[in-house]
Design a protein around this motif. Structure first.
Motif, PDB file in Angstrom:
ATOM      1  N   THR A  14      49.294  44.340  25.167  1.00  0.00           N
ATOM      2  CA  THR A  14      48.945  42.992  25.506  1.00  0.00           C
ATOM      3  C   THR A  14      48.400  42.698  26.728  1.00  0.00           C
ATOM      4  O   THR A  14      47.331  42.111  26.801  1.00  0.00           O
ATOM      5  CB  THR A  14      49.957  41.955  25.065  1.00  0.00           C
ATOM      6  OG1 THR A  14      50.356  42.351  23.494  1.00  0.00           O
ATOM      7  CG2 THR A  14      49.483  40.430  25.044  1.00  0.00           C
ATOM      8  N   SER A  15      49.113  42.923  27.766  1.00  0.00           N
ATOM      9  CA  SER A  15      48.660  42.643  29.057  1.00  0.00           C
ATOM     10  C   SER A  15      47.388  43.592  29.703  1.00  0.00           C
ATOM     11  O   SER A  15      46.479  42.918  30.320  1.00  0.00           O
ATOM     12  CB  SER A  15      49.787  43.097  30.280  1.00  0.00           C
ATOM     13  OG  SER A  15      50.934  42.398  29.854  1.00  0.00           O
ATOM     14  N   TYR A  16      47.177  44.809  29.119  1.00  0.00           N
ATOM     15  CA  TYR A  16      46.333  45.643  29.294  1.00  0.00           C
ATOM     16  C   TYR A  16      44.898  44.991  28.702  1.00  0.00           C
ATOM     17  O   TYR A  16      43.720  45.016  29.353  1.00  0.00           O
ATOM     18  CB  TYR A  16      46.247  46.951  28.851  1.00  0.00           C
ATOM     19  CG  TYR A  16      45.041  47.701  28.898  1.00  0.00           C
ATOM     20  CD1 TYR A  16      44.659  48.421  30.254  1.00  0.00           C
ATOM     21  CD2 TYR A  16      44.416  48.207  27.779  1.00  0.00           C
ATOM     22  CE1 TYR A  16      43.599  49.124  30.272  1.00  0.00           C
ATOM     23  CE2 TYR A  16      43.334  48.990  27.753  1.00  0.00           C
ATOM     24  CZ  TYR A  16      42.856  49.317  29.309  1.00  0.00           C
ATOM     25  OH  TYR A  16      41.629  50.279  29.435  1.00  0.00           O
ATOM     26  N   GLN A  17      44.921  44.484  27.150  1.00  0.00           N
ATOM     27  CA  GLN A  17      43.507  44.025  26.569  1.00  0.00           C
ATOM     28  C   GLN A  17      43.232  42.660  27.322  1.00  0.00           C
ATOM     29  O   GLN A  17      42.186  42.523  27.382  1.00  0.00           O
ATOM     30  CB  GLN A  17      43.825  43.886  25.255  1.00  0.00           C
ATOM     31  CG  GLN A  17      44.151  45.103  24.607  1.00  0.00           C
ATOM     32  CD  GLN A  17      44.651  45.080  23.127  1.00  0.00           C
ATOM     33  OE1 GLN A  17      45.271  43.816  22.710  1.00  0.00           O
ATOM     34  NE2 GLN A  17      44.410  45.938  22.175  1.00  0.00           N
ATOM     35  N   ARG A  18      44.362  42.049  27.903  1.00  0.00           N
ATOM     36  CA  ARG A  18      43.892  40.641  28.242  1.00  0.00           C
ATOM     37  C   ARG A  18      43.127  40.915  29.671  1.00  0.00           C
ATOM     38  O   ARG A  18      42.335  40.213  29.912  1.00  0.00           O
ATOM     39  CB  ARG A  18      45.291  39.761  28.639  1.00  0.00           C
ATOM     40  CG  ARG A  18      44.995  38.461  29.209  1.00  0.00           C
ATOM     41  CD  ARG A  18      46.431  37.829  29.644  1.00  0.00           C
ATOM     42  NE  ARG A  18      47.217  38.294  30.601  1.00  0.00           N
ATOM     43  CZ  ARG A  18      48.400  38.083  30.781  1.00  0.00           C
ATOM     44  NH1 ARG A  18      49.000  37.249  30.274  1.00  0.00           N
ATOM     45  NH2 ARG A  18      48.871  38.838  31.745  1.00  0.00           N
ATOM     46  N   LEU A  19      43.772  41.868  30.504  1.00  0.00           N
ATOM     47  CA  LEU A  19      43.280  42.146  31.826  1.00  0.00           C
ATOM     48  C   LEU A  19      41.707  42.693  31.516  1.00  0.00           C
ATOM     49  O   LEU A  19      41.075  42.151  32.305  1.00  0.00           O
ATOM     50  CB  LEU A  19      44.014  43.213  32.539  1.00  0.00           C
ATOM     51  CG  LEU A  19      43.359  44.074  33.711  1.00  0.00           C
ATOM     52  CD1 LEU A  19      43.392  42.824  34.671  1.00  0.00           C
ATOM     53  CD2 LEU A  19      43.917  45.048  34.201  1.00  0.00           C
ATOM     54  N   CYS A  20      41.469  43.428  30.730  1.00  0.00           N
ATOM     55  CA  CYS A  20      40.154  44.034  30.315  1.00  0.00           C
ATOM     56  C   CYS A  20      39.158  42.791  29.817  1.00  0.00           C
ATOM     57  O   CYS A  20      38.085  42.655  30.442  1.00  0.00           O
ATOM     58  CB  CYS A  20      40.240  45.193  29.421  1.00  0.00           C
ATOM     59  SG  CYS A  20      40.579  46.731  29.798  1.00  0.00           S
ATOM     60  N   GLN A  47      48.763  44.302  40.059  1.00  0.00           N
ATOM     61  CA  GLN A  47      48.024  44.332  41.384  1.00  0.00           C
ATOM     62  C   GLN A  47      46.550  43.886  40.764  1.00  0.00           C
ATOM     63  O   GLN A  47      45.785  43.202  41.850  1.00  0.00           O
ATOM     64  CB  GLN A  47      48.060  45.770  41.882  1.00  0.00           C
ATOM     65  CG  GLN A  47      47.422  46.117  43.145  1.00  0.00           C
ATOM     66  CD  GLN A  47      47.655  47.148  43.461  1.00  0.00           C
ATOM     67  OE1 GLN A  47      48.354  48.066  43.051  1.00  0.00           O
ATOM     68  NE2 GLN A  47      46.816  47.730  44.403  1.00  0.00           N
ATOM     69  N   ALA A  48      45.986  44.649  39.954  1.00  0.00           N
ATOM     70  CA  ALA A  48      44.626  44.261  39.248  1.00  0.00           C
ATOM     71  C   ALA A  48      43.970  42.907  39.147  1.00  0.00           C
ATOM     72  O   ALA A  48      43.083  42.191  39.641  1.00  0.00           O
ATOM     73  CB  ALA A  48      44.058  45.017  38.299  1.00  0.00           C
ATOM     74  N   GLU A  81      32.172  44.695  43.585  1.00  0.00           N
ATOM     75  CA  GLU A  81      33.581  45.017  43.209  1.00  0.00           C
ATOM     76  C   GLU A  81      34.121  44.764  41.874  1.00  0.00           C
ATOM     77  O   GLU A  81      35.085  45.639  41.336  1.00  0.00           O
ATOM     78  CB  GLU A  81      34.259  44.089  44.278  1.00  0.00           C
ATOM     79  CG  GLU A  81      34.092  44.835  45.702  1.00  0.00           C
ATOM     80  CD  GLU A  81      35.038  43.897  46.743  1.00  0.00           C
ATOM     81  OE1 GLU A  81      35.471  42.761  46.150  1.00  0.00           O
ATOM     82  OE2 GLU A  81      35.239  44.157  47.889  1.00  0.00           O
ATOM     83  N   LEU A  82      33.815  43.862  41.291  1.00  0.00           N
ATOM     84  CA  LEU A  82      34.107  43.420  39.903  1.00  0.00           C
ATOM     85  C   LEU A  82      33.587  44.609  39.081  1.00  0.00           C
ATOM     86  O   LEU A  82      34.509  45.002  38.008  1.00  0.00           O
ATOM     87  CB  LEU A  82      33.798  42.109  39.468  1.00  0.00           C
ATOM     88  CG  LEU A  82      34.754  41.064  38.647  1.00  0.00           C
ATOM     89  CD1 LEU A  82      36.164  41.189  39.270  1.00  0.00           C
ATOM     90  CD2 LEU A  82      34.149  39.871  38.471  1.00  0.00           C
ATOM     91  N   LYS A  83      32.466  44.923  39.074  1.00  0.00           N
ATOM     92  CA  LYS A  83      32.039  46.169  38.282  1.00  0.00           C
ATOM     93  C   LYS A  83      32.858  47.364  38.308  1.00  0.00           C
ATOM     94  O   LYS A  83      33.246  47.957  37.271  1.00  0.00           O
ATOM     95  CB  LYS A  83      30.556  46.470  38.695  1.00  0.00           C
ATOM     96  CG  LYS A  83      29.644  45.475  37.990  1.00  0.00           C
ATOM     97  CD  LYS A  83      27.876  46.019  38.611  1.00  0.00           C
ATOM     98  CE  LYS A  83      26.971  44.969  37.979  1.00  0.00           C
ATOM     99  NZ  LYS A  83      25.537  45.689  38.298  1.00  0.00           N
ATOM    100  N   ARG A  84      33.041  47.828  39.602  1.00  0.00           N
ATOM    101  CA  ARG A  84      34.015  48.699  39.618  1.00  0.00           C
ATOM    102  C   ARG A  84      35.340  48.525  38.996  1.00  0.00           C
ATOM    103  O   ARG A  84      36.216  49.446  38.532  1.00  0.00           O
ATOM    104  CB  ARG A  84      34.355  49.012  41.376  1.00  0.00           C
ATOM    105  CG  ARG A  84      32.780  49.806  41.888  1.00  0.00           C
ATOM    106  CD  ARG A  84      33.251  50.251  43.199  1.00  0.00           C
ATOM    107  NE  ARG A  84      33.842  49.338  44.141  1.00  0.00           N
ATOM    108  CZ  ARG A  84      32.794  48.746  44.952  1.00  0.00           C
ATOM    109  NH1 ARG A  84      31.467  49.140  44.784  1.00  0.00           N
ATOM    110  NH2 ARG A  84      33.173  47.967  45.899  1.00  0.00           N
ATOM    111  N   ALA A  85      36.011  47.305  39.167  1.00  0.00           N
ATOM    112  CA  ALA A  85      37.308  47.127  38.740  1.00  0.00           C
ATOM    113  C   ALA A  85      37.335  47.110  37.161  1.00  0.00           C
ATOM    114  O   ALA A  85      38.184  47.646  36.422  1.00  0.00           O
ATOM    115  CB  ALA A  85      37.682  45.673  39.288  1.00  0.00           C
ATOM    116  N   LYS A  86      36.247  46.577  36.478  1.00  0.00           N
ATOM    117  CA  LYS A  86      36.046  46.687  35.194  1.00  0.00           C
ATOM    118  C   LYS A  86      35.942  48.133  34.675  1.00  0.00           C
ATOM    119  O   LYS A  86      36.620  48.622  33.590  1.00  0.00           O
ATOM    120  CB  LYS A  86      34.695  46.009  34.646  1.00  0.00           C
ATOM    121  CG  LYS A  86      34.579  45.890  33.314  1.00  0.00           C
ATOM    122  CD  LYS A  86      33.231  45.050  32.857  1.00  0.00           C
ATOM    123  CE  LYS A  86      32.034  45.855  33.041  1.00  0.00           C
ATOM    124  NZ  LYS A  86      30.858  45.294  32.502  1.00  0.00           N
TER     125      LYS A  86
END
Length: 255
Positions: free
Chosen positions: A89-95, A19-20, A43-48
């Motif tokens: 892997t997915s989480y690290q890539r998202l971050c 979703q993110a 918005e992107l700051k909040r998402a990060k």
């Protein structure tokens, strides 16, 4: 069943990551106004920040899976371990992607603010030129006074090109990325037209002042010659009066 519970946690985390990605990374963004750009940065700051906060949950899931694997039969290991590896892997890539995009947008916002500051500085300089041109429009006085006005205008015109070059480069950087392109093109067109008009008017005024100086110098020279001539004549007349000479006895010009 512990396996079902762990898979549910893994699935929920996968759904949040997906979703993110869709909300902040996969959509095509268009920034046509500064408000849109600023809103996107915020918005992107909040998402990060939200993604960073999820690190605790990812760690809890990782610990839970590893604890379960340590106690469970080998048959249950492989599938869960694979799902956990995919999640990490997915989480690290998202971050990483959120950090990269956030940094890029912050740089874009800073670029826009810098462009505005350079435009503001140059427009203030153009305002000074405009005021100086008005002040020298119908200047009266002698050659020295006009010369001082010309020197003052010429000093003002010796303005470095650095700011204008920066404006061009910053505008190009932003418009190449399709960011605020219509607004920037409008601002640049207005600025460049004004810049060219005032430059041309300043050149015309410089030539006009130079001609005025020359004319004033010629007038001053003529006045000096007249004064010198009158001075000589005054001495002659004074001498005639002192010698009690009759007007009919002196040259016609003295009469």
């Amino acid at each position: 069943d512990k396996t079902v519970s762990l898979r549910k946690d893994l699935s929920e985390m996968h759904e949040w990551i997906t979703q993110a990605e869709e909300e902040y990374l996969e959509r095509d963004f268009e920034y046509k106004t500064p408000d849109e750009l600023q809103k996107a940065v915020e918005e992107l700051k909040r998402a990060k920040e939200e993604a960073m906060q999820k690190e605790v949950k990812v760690k809890l899931i990782t610990d839970s899976v590893n604890n379960f694997i340590a106690k469970a039969p080998p048959a249950a290991h492989e599938a869960l371990k694979k799902e956990l590896d995919v999640l990490i892997t997915s989480y690290q890539r998202l971050c990483s992607r959120l950090n990269g995009k956030c940094k890029t947008l912050e740089e874009v916002w800073a670029c826009w603010r810098e462009l505005l500051s350079y435009l503001d500085a140059e427009n203030k300089w153009l305002n000074e030129i405009e005021q100086k041109l008005k002040a020298t429009e119908n200047i009266q006085g002698g050659a020295e006074e006009i010369s001082e006005s010309l020197d003052s205008l010429e000093r003002l015109m010796r303005h470095p090109e650095d700011n204008r070059n920066q404006i061009r480069e910053l505008a190009q950087t932003l418009t190449d990325g399709g960011i605020l392109d219509e607004l920037i093109n409008e601002k640049l067109e207005k600025f460049n037209i004004r810049w060219e008009e005032l430059q041309q008017e300043a050149v015309r005024r410089q030539k006009s002042l130079e001609q005025s100086i020359q004319s004033a110098q010629e007038t001053d020279k003529t006045l000096r010659l007249i004064q010198e001539s009158l001075g000589v004549l005054d001495k002659q007349l004074t001498a005639y009066i002192a010698d009690r000479v009759d007007a009919a006895q002196v040259p016609q010009e003295a009469q």
